[in-house]
Scaffold this active site. Structure first.
Site, PDB file in Angstrom:
ATOM      1  NE  ARG A  84      -3.397  -2.267  -8.317  1.00  0.00           N
ATOM      2  CZ  ARG A  84      -3.973  -1.379  -9.122  1.00  0.00           C
ATOM      3  NH1 ARG A  84      -4.147  -1.664 -10.399  1.00  0.00           N
ATOM      4  NH2 ARG A  84      -4.366  -0.209  -8.645  1.00  0.00           N
TER       5      ARG A  84
ATOM      6  CE  LYS B  64      -5.804  -5.338  -4.977  1.00  0.00           C
ATOM      7  NZ  LYS B  64      -6.922  -5.356  -4.004  1.00  0.00           N
TER       8      LYS B  64
ATOM      9  CG  HIS C 133     -10.782  -2.843  -2.926  1.00  0.00           C
ATOM     10  ND1 HIS C 133     -10.182  -1.640  -3.216  1.00  0.00           N
ATOM     11  CD2 HIS C 133      -9.783  -3.656  -2.487  1.00  0.00           C
ATOM     12  CE1 HIS C 133      -8.884  -1.719  -2.970  1.00  0.00           C
ATOM     13  NE2 HIS C 133      -8.621  -2.933  -2.524  1.00  0.00           N
TER      14      HIS C 133
ATOM     15  CB  SER D  46      -3.646   0.752  -1.731  1.00  0.00           C
ATOM     16  OG  SER D  46      -2.373   0.688  -1.163  1.00  0.00           O
TER      17      SER D  46
ATOM     18  CE  LYS E  16      -9.145  -2.624   1.478  1.00  0.00           C
ATOM     19  NZ  LYS E  16      -7.977  -1.970   0.876  1.00  0.00           N
ATOM     20  CB  THR E  17      -4.534  -3.834   6.027  1.00  0.00           C
ATOM     21  OG1 THR E  17      -4.832  -4.230   4.689  1.00  0.00           O
ATOM     22  CG2 THR E  17      -3.810  -4.958   6.732  1.00  0.00           C
TER      23      THR E  17
ATOM     24  CG  ASP F 267      -7.478  -5.986  -0.434  1.00  0.00           C
ATOM     25  OD1 ASP F 267      -7.689  -4.782  -0.214  1.00  0.00           O
ATOM     26  OD2 ASP F 267      -7.035  -6.403  -1.512  1.00  0.00           O
TER      27      ASP F 267
ATOM     28  NE  ARG G 234       0.927  -3.246  -1.093  1.00  0.00           N
ATOM     29  CZ  ARG G 234      -0.353  -2.948  -0.937  1.00  0.00           C
ATOM     30  NH1 ARG G 234      -1.111  -3.675  -0.150  1.00  0.00           N
ATOM     31  NH2 ARG G 234      -0.867  -1.916  -1.567  1.00  0.00           N
TER      32      ARG G 234
END
Length: 534
Positions: A61, A202, A221, A239, A243-244, A258, A323
């Site tokens: 980003r 996002k 988030h 990130s 989390k994932t 997410d 990704r």
């Protein structure tokens, strides 16, 4: 203007000022989008069928290139500052004209979809792109409109991604040639100068973070999964904090990886897909996510492959931020409807680069509010353009400051209300370093983190004696099945105890300095939960 596919009968692109495109591809199926992307040489198929793309200079980003239109209806609701930068109407209108002119004579791909699995709170989103693979990304990441919904689809928000359109900073008031412009009055997002697909995802998250609090919904988030007994768990984290990875648990149903909302009905996924980091992904540690990297329908961003189309997930030559975008149902035990009940547990994940925080600790409600507002973690190289090769300690309020248009206290109050109402247990989990700071210690073994989380979520840690951490006051369990007892107290893992004490005092100071900005927005009990306050 030629039209292909299934589009709306009444609300077309002319409503968005797009009048002279060459061919508009409406709501193509994933195979058709793949076919178009290959025909246009946008990427390549790898072994097993995933579509591999390179995003050029932007592999993450461009956080400093995001702006929000300053306009009367939303101006007093926005948390203006380094995260939410204002841009004026004349500059936005000039950018709109630039994008509209840029799209003339081009092939465009339109995806009509929903953001939000709960029909009571979902938002209709139209994504317009000049690349077929960006259309596939939108199809993966959101919830595609059904065939019977397409004819009358009128979006609540429209994202126009003109990836190859560059701004003139002197003329348009941008920082660079790249721009991400959110206009809450016209309900549009303009993206240009970057091919990184995460900007689409996002931007929609930012929209929901603005709209939903007025409906009593806490946007989060976070990832969410559900145990066999129906108990849901929320995992906050930026990130690179896990989390994932940690929510993709074969013993629990994945609701989403997410972005979610917590409403009066329970929790619901905002998305229909996952966007996982895959650098050095392990088939042993993360088998379910690993399996998605060799499936048709998955998009792989900036992943290296050889001449025989074999992937090398360990190769970071393009970026650390490689990704995979894939539909949620690629995970074998994913939720079919994206809905779950009120969470029994809330987990806040942090990658502590200083190696000071315990691997797991129980939080009081006041500590949960404090750490939610603090949002401490370490940004991992490649997640945003311009980061160096080492993690950087940072505070990202609500574990998602770049996507929060409103003041953090708005989200914190909603979290506090939900935790109190449903008596939710809260945990802080350090997936970062142990035995020393980054460069001296080592990353917390994922097996230990999984064992600690499992014991927390199934209730085994609820009755284990705890000891307050000397620096942070966190309630640290004294034992956990399948986890060496010596790692539970971080000071014990450092060979140089004096260095640990110095580092811990430094981190406490950083927490307190950061929290000064929130002191006027929280109750005294939350201030008393600050590290060192006791």
């Amino acid at each position: 203007m030629q039209h292909v596919g299934t589009g709306p009968a009444t609300y077309g692109l002319d409503n968005h000022g797009i009048l002279e495109a060459r061919t508009v591809h409406w709501n193509l199926s994933p195979p058709a989008l793949h076919e178009e992307a290959l025909r246009r040489d946008e990427g390549s198929l790898a072994a097993g069928g995933p579509f591999v793309v390179l995003t050029g200079q932007h592999t993450g980003r461009s956080a400093n290139d995001k702006f929000i239109l300053r306009e009367p209806n939303s101006e007093n609701e926005i948390w203006w500052g380094d995260v939410n930068r204002p841009i004026e109407l004349a500059q936005v209108e000039a950018l709109q004209g630039l994008v509209q002119e840029h799209l003339k004579g081009q092939d465009l791909f339109v995806t009509d979809c929903w953001a939000g699995a709960d029909p009571a709170f979902r938002v209709g989103v139209r994504v317009v792109t000049e690349a077929a693979w960006h259309g596939l990304f939108a199809h993966n990441m959101f919830i595609p409109a059904r065939a019977d919904e397409m004819a009358g689809f009128k979006p609540d928000f429209t994202v126009i991604n003109a990836a190859t359109c560059s701004a003139d900073p002197a003329l348009h008031g941008t920082r660079s040639e790249t721009f991400v412009i959110i206009d809450f009055s016209a309900r549009t997002v303009l993206i240009g100068g970057t091919s990184y697909a995460g900007e689409i995802k996002k931007s929609v998250f930012s929209i929901l973070n603005y709209l939903l609090p007025d409906q009593g919904v806490l946007p989060m988030h976070c990832s969410v999964n559900v145990g066999r007994g129906g108990d849901s768990a929320v995992f906050f984290g930026l990130s690179g904090t896990g989390k994932t990875t940690l929510s993709a648990d074969p013993d629990r149903t994945l609701v989403g990886d997410d972005e979610h909302g917590w409403s009066e009905n329970g929790v619901f996924n905002f998305e229909g897909g996952c966007y996982a980091k895959v650098i050095r992904l392990s088939a042993q540690a993360e088998p379910e996510i690993y399996a998605t990297t060799s499936r048709f329908g998955t998009i792989l961003e900036n992943v290296v492959m050889d001449e025989d189309r074999r992937l090398d997930l360990d190769d970071a030559r393009h970026t650390e931020n490689t990704r995979a975008s894939y539909p949620l149902d690629f995970i074998p035990n994913a939720s079919a409807d994206g809905l779950a009940g009120h969470p029994k547990n809330v987990v806040m994940l942090t990658a502590d680069a200083f190696g000071v925080l315990p691997p797991i600790s129980r939080l009081t409600p006041e500590q949960a509010m404090y750490h939610f507002l603090s949002g401490y973690t370490a940004k991992v190289a490649g997640t945003e353009k311009g980061l160096g090769s080492e993690p950087q300690a940072t505070f990202s309020t609500c574990f998602g400051a770049p996507f929060m248009p409103r003041h953090p206290s708005v989200y914190a109050r909603l979290l506090g209300q939900r935790i109190a109402q449903h008596e939710t247990a809260c945990w802080l989990v350090n997936t970062g370093w142990t035995g020393g700071a980054y460069g001296t210690g080592q990353r917390m073994p994922i097996g230990h983190t999984r064992a600690l989380l499992s014991a927390a979520l199934d209730g085994r840690l609820a009755t284990v004696p705890t000891q307050p951490d000397a620096n942070f006051g966190l309630l640290v369990p004294q034992s956990c099945p399948e986890v060496p007892g010596e790692i539970l107290a971080p000071r014990n893992t450092w060979s140089d105890k004096a260095a640990y004490d110095t580092t811990a005092r430094d981190l406490v100071g950083r927490f307190n300095d950061n929290f000064d900005q929130f002191k006027d927005y929280v109750d005294p009990a939350v201030l008393e939960a600050a590290p060192g306050a006791g």
